[in-house]
Write a protein that holds these residues in place. Structure first.
Motif, PDB file in Angstrom:
ATOM      1  N   LEU A  16       2.146 -73.283  84.006  1.00 26.60           N
ATOM      2  CA  LEU A  16       1.448 -74.173  83.093  1.00 26.60           C
ATOM      3  C   LEU A  16      -0.031 -73.854  83.004  1.00 26.60           C
ATOM      4  O   LEU A  16      -0.687 -74.192  82.032  1.00 26.60           O
ATOM      5  N   ARG A  17      -0.567 -73.156  84.031  1.00 28.76           N
ATOM      6  CA  ARG A  17      -1.998 -72.867  84.048  1.00 28.76           C
ATOM      7  C   ARG A  17      -2.321 -71.483  83.502  1.00 28.76           C
ATOM      8  O   ARG A  17      -3.425 -70.998  83.665  1.00 28.76           O
ATOM      9  N   THR A  18      -1.370 -70.816  82.871  1.00 24.73           N
ATOM     10  CA  THR A  18      -1.604 -69.444  82.446  1.00 24.73           C
ATOM     11  C   THR A  18      -2.704 -69.337  81.394  1.00 24.73           C
ATOM     12  O   THR A  18      -3.290 -68.292  81.241  1.00 24.73           O
ATOM     13  N   ARG A  19      -2.982 -70.404  80.667  1.00 21.74           N
ATOM     14  CA  ARG A  19      -4.076 -70.392  79.708  1.00 21.74           C
ATOM     15  C   ARG A  19      -5.105 -71.427  80.152  1.00 21.74           C
ATOM     16  O   ARG A  19      -4.779 -72.597  80.321  1.00 21.74           O
ATOM     17  N   PRO A  20      -6.347 -71.046  80.325  1.00 23.32           N
ATOM     18  CA  PRO A  20      -7.352 -72.001  80.755  1.00 23.32           C
ATOM     19  C   PRO A  20      -7.584 -73.062  79.697  1.00 23.32           C
ATOM     20  O   PRO A  20      -7.617 -72.779  78.500  1.00 23.32           O
ATOM     21  N   SER A  21      -7.690 -74.308  80.129  1.00 15.83           N
ATOM     22  CA  SER A  21      -7.956 -75.416  79.219  1.00 15.83           C
ATOM     23  C   SER A  21      -9.438 -75.726  79.225  1.00 15.83           C
ATOM     24  O   SER A  21     -10.059 -75.845  80.284  1.00 15.83           O
ATOM     25  N   ARG A  22     -10.034 -75.875  78.028  1.00 15.46           N
ATOM     26  CA  ARG A  22     -11.443 -76.210  77.904  1.00 15.46           C
ATOM     27  C   ARG A  22     -11.587 -77.387  76.965  1.00 15.46           C
ATOM     28  O   ARG A  22     -12.058 -77.254  75.825  1.00 15.46           O
ATOM     29  N   PRO A  23     -11.150 -78.557  77.412  1.00 12.36           N
ATOM     30  CA  PRO A  23     -11.198 -79.711  76.528  1.00 12.36           C
ATOM     31  C   PRO A  23     -12.608 -80.074  76.102  1.00 12.36           C
ATOM     32  O   PRO A  23     -12.807 -80.648  75.031  1.00 12.36           O
ATOM     33  N   GLY A  24     -13.607 -79.738  76.923  1.00 14.16           N
ATOM     34  CA  GLY A  24     -14.980 -80.033  76.573  1.00 14.16           C
ATOM     35  C   GLY A  24     -15.417 -79.340  75.307  1.00 14.16           C
ATOM     36  O   GLY A  24     -16.311 -79.816  74.609  1.00 14.16           O
ATOM     37  N   LEU A  25     -14.816 -78.225  74.962  1.00 15.65           N
ATOM     38  CA  LEU A  25     -15.157 -77.487  73.751  1.00 15.65           C
ATOM     39  C   LEU A  25     -14.116 -77.655  72.665  1.00 15.65           C
ATOM     40  O   LEU A  25     -14.448 -77.847  71.493  1.00 15.65           O
ATOM     41  N   LEU A 240       4.922 -85.863  80.656  1.00 14.73           N
ATOM     42  CA  LEU A 240       5.583 -84.789  79.914  1.00 14.73           C
ATOM     43  C   LEU A 240       5.506 -83.466  80.667  1.00 14.73           C
ATOM     44  O   LEU A 240       6.412 -82.642  80.574  1.00 14.73           O
ATOM     45  N   ASP A 241       4.427 -83.236  81.422  1.00  9.55           N
ATOM     46  CA  ASP A 241       4.371 -82.041  82.274  1.00  9.55           C
ATOM     47  C   ASP A 241       5.516 -82.051  83.277  1.00  9.55           C
ATOM     48  O   ASP A 241       6.138 -81.025  83.547  1.00  9.55           O
ATOM     49  N   ALA A 242       5.809 -83.221  83.826  1.00  7.68           N
ATOM     50  CA  ALA A 242       6.906 -83.324  84.789  1.00  7.68           C
ATOM     51  C   ALA A 242       8.247 -83.080  84.121  1.00  7.68           C
ATOM     52  O   ALA A 242       9.125 -82.414  84.676  1.00  7.68           O
ATOM     53  N   PHE A 243       8.437 -83.606  82.897  1.00 11.96           N
ATOM     54  CA  PHE A 243       9.697 -83.410  82.179  1.00 11.96           C
ATOM     55  C   PHE A 243       9.934 -81.950  81.823  1.00 11.96           C
ATOM     56  O   PHE A 243      11.081 -81.548  81.592  1.00 11.96           O
ATOM     57  N   THR A 244       8.874 -81.153  81.794  1.00 10.11           N
ATOM     58  CA  THR A 244       9.019 -79.742  81.447  1.00 10.11           C
ATOM     59  C   THR A 244       9.982 -79.035  82.383  1.00 10.11           C
ATOM     60  O   THR A 244      10.676 -78.088  81.987  1.00 10.11           O
ATOM     61  N   PHE A 245      10.065 -79.463  83.632  1.00 11.89           N
ATOM     62  CA  PHE A 245      10.861 -78.773  84.642  1.00 11.89           C
ATOM     63  C   PHE A 245      12.224 -79.409  84.872  1.00 11.89           C
ATOM     64  O   PHE A 245      12.926 -79.041  85.801  1.00 11.89           O
ATOM     65  N   GLY A 246      12.582 -80.396  84.042  1.00 10.72           N
ATOM     66  CA  GLY A 246      13.889 -81.007  84.168  1.00 10.72           C
ATOM     67  C   GLY A 246      13.823 -82.382  84.810  1.00 10.72           C
ATOM     68  O   GLY A 246      12.816 -82.770  85.419  1.00 10.72           O
ATOM     69  N   ALA A 299       0.655 -74.819  77.997  1.00 14.84           N
ATOM     70  CA  ALA A 299       1.638 -75.904  77.962  1.00 14.84           C
ATOM     71  C   ALA A 299       1.140 -77.222  78.541  1.00 14.84           C
ATOM     72  O   ALA A 299       1.889 -78.193  78.564  1.00 14.84           O
ATOM     73  N   ARG A 300      -0.071 -77.277  79.040  1.00 12.03           N
ATOM     74  CA  ARG A 300      -0.582 -78.520  79.609  1.00 12.03           C
ATOM     75  C   ARG A 300      -0.712 -79.584  78.529  1.00 12.03           C
ATOM     76  O   ARG A 300      -1.457 -79.422  77.568  1.00 12.03           O
ATOM     77  N   HIS A 301       0.016 -80.694  78.684  1.00 13.79           N
ATOM     78  CA  HIS A 301       0.078 -81.689  77.633  1.00 13.79           C
ATOM     79  C   HIS A 301      -1.191 -82.530  77.526  1.00 13.79           C
ATOM     80  O   HIS A 301      -1.420 -83.149  76.481  1.00 13.79           O
ATOM     81  N   ARG A 302      -1.983 -82.581  78.542  1.00  8.63           N
ATOM     82  CA  ARG A 302      -3.199 -83.390  78.466  1.00  8.63           C
ATOM     83  C   ARG A 302      -4.120 -82.901  77.355  1.00  8.63           C
ATOM     84  O   ARG A 302      -4.805 -83.693  76.706  1.00  8.63           O
ATOM     85  N   LEU A 303      -4.129 -81.606  77.103  1.00 12.39           N
ATOM     86  CA  LEU A 303      -4.910 -81.034  76.010  1.00 12.39           C
ATOM     87  C   LEU A 303      -4.046 -80.791  74.783  1.00 12.39           C
ATOM     88  O   LEU A 303      -4.506 -80.928  73.643  1.00 12.39           O
TER      89      LEU A 303
END
Length: 355
Positions: A16-25, A240-246, A299-303
């Motif tokens: 899930l962390r393969t792409r860095p999230s930059r919500p500030g931008l 939803l992050d948790a549901f990603t894994f079943g 895939a991080r749903h927060r962003l």
């Protein structure tokens, strides 16, 4: 060899962390793009308006014209901004935001990349309710009938899935498809049996999706639904992050699986029903936009959830602008434009994913 072993040991959360999230931008940029899209779209039409005129009209109606020392527009140009174009464009933005957000939730909740807000028969149920009242000659009841039809379709789909045993993603999808086909058959039968002349054109236009008749009431209904239900859905990123894994992984992480799934499905159904009641069935927005946003956010749903909503709003604003201007003075239903744009984009996303 070492890198291969390291990659094999990576946990699902690492993926899930393969792409860095930059919500500030990302979030401010997407918000600014939406505001500019709305402002520019209002200026486009048979009678061109300046962006400054749009700003003056909005400021005047918000009671800020005097404080800012702005001259009011003429009644004709003010009416074009405030009564004709602004309600339509704001409704399109609200519908696009809600559909994209619901699509992202459904894709994660069912673990199905082809899921969209209409997966559980919501669109077909809403269409059945709308067609019945249009052919009965009571179009004022259309929003209520469409919303009731969407919620009724959800109840039937979940009831069918529950009757088969524990509600799982697979059973939910299959039950939704069954109810969707049943409602679609009923719509076709009613149109074949009853629709004539102008009634047929009115029904067909609604089924293709359009915001041409949007008013400030439409803005209040669609915008209010997105503001309340959409905000609540956008705050469920960790679930939803948790549901990603079943289901088992989600339960191990402390998520009450069945209750969470019911709440999310009902939230999606209520929001989709409110949106469809104002715009008809507009396809591809809830399917494509979440996939497109994932290319940039991971895939991080927060962003993913808020960015999908912002991207969906901007997309539908421009799709509707194209629908009302490309063949002036005739207008296309916006659902035709979203399908024409969405199908090639979806094929491109599939090709990139295959690579």
């Amino acid at each position: 060899m070492t890198s291969t072993l390291t990659a094999a040991r990576r946990s699902p959360f690492d993926r899930l962390r393969t792409r860095p999230s930059r919500p500030g931008l990302a979030l401010p940029v997407a918000t600014l793009a939406l505001v500019l899209s709305i402002g520019v779209a209002v200026t486009i039409g048979p009678a061109d308006l300046a962006l400054s005129e749009v700003g003056r009209s909005v400021a005047t109606h918000l009671g800020l014209g005097g404080a800012l020392g702005l001259e009011p527009l003429s009644a004709l140009r003010d009416g074009m901004v405030w009564q004709l174009r602004m309600p339509r464009i704001l409704t399109a933005a609200a519908v696009g935001a809600g559909l994209a957000l619901c699509g992202a939730v459904m894709q994660s909740l069912t673990r199905n990349p082809l899921a969209d807000p209409y997966l559980l028969g919501l669109s077909s149920g809403a269409s059945l309710g709308a067609v019945l009242v249009l052919l009965a000659g009571v179009p004022l009841l259309l929003p209520v009938a469409a919303f009731t039809g969407a919620v009724g379709a959800l109840a039937l789909a979940l009831g069918l899935a529950g009757a088969l045993g524990t509600i799982t993603p697979t059973r939910t999808v299959l039950a939704g498809l069954a109810i969707s086909q049943l409602c679609a058959a009923a719509v076709s039968f009613v149109i074949f049996w009853s629709a004539k002349g102008d009634a047929f054109r009115e029904v067909l236009s609604w089924l293709m999706g359009s915001v041409a008749s949007a008013t400030w009431t439409s803005v209040a209904i669609a915008g209010g639904a997105v503001l309340v239900l959409g905000t609540l859905l956008a705050l469920t990123g960790s679930v939803l992050d948790a549901f990603t894994f079943g289901d088992n992984a989600a339960a191990a992480l402390g998520v009450p699986v069945n209750r969470a799934r019911w709440i999310l499905l009902i939230g999606v159904a209520l929001l989709t029903g409110a949106l469809v009641s104002q715009s008809g069935s507009i396809g591809f927005v809830g399917l494509i936009l979440p996939h497109a946003v994932r290319l940039f956010t991971g895939a991080r749903h927060r962003l993913l959830l808020p960015l999908s909503a912002l991207a969906g709003a901007s997309f539908l604003v421009w799709a509707d602008t194209l629908a009302r201007t490309i063949f002036e003075p005739r207008e296309l239903p916006v659902g035709i434009v979203t399908a024409a744009i969405g199908a090639p984009i979806f094929a491109l996303l599939l090709w990139k994913g295959n690579r």
